[in-house]
Design a protein around this motif. Structure first.
Motif: not given
Length: 66
Positions: A37-57
């Protein structure tokens, strides 16, 4: 399934779980990589998040792999 804010609709991608091309909801999220938690603000990164609308993976891919 409810639409998520800022999600891009009508994207089809290969789903590892379904073993076929299915519709996905795609978002960009800022995720914290450090468990400390002490370093959390310095370890944020952008991620592409893809969710299947059929199975939810959900698949997360880090966007700046420098």
């Amino acid at each position: 399934m409810a639409t998520k804010p800022n999600a891009v609709a009508d994207i089809t991608e290969e789903c590892e779980s379904c073993k076929r091309t299915t519709p996905h909801e795609v978002t960009v999220q800022i995720l914290t990589e450090s468990p400390d938690p002490e370093n959390a603000e310095f370890s944020r990164e952008p991620y592409r998040v893809s969710e299947c609308t059929v199975c939810g993976t959900t698949e997360k891919t880090r966007m700046n792999n420098a």
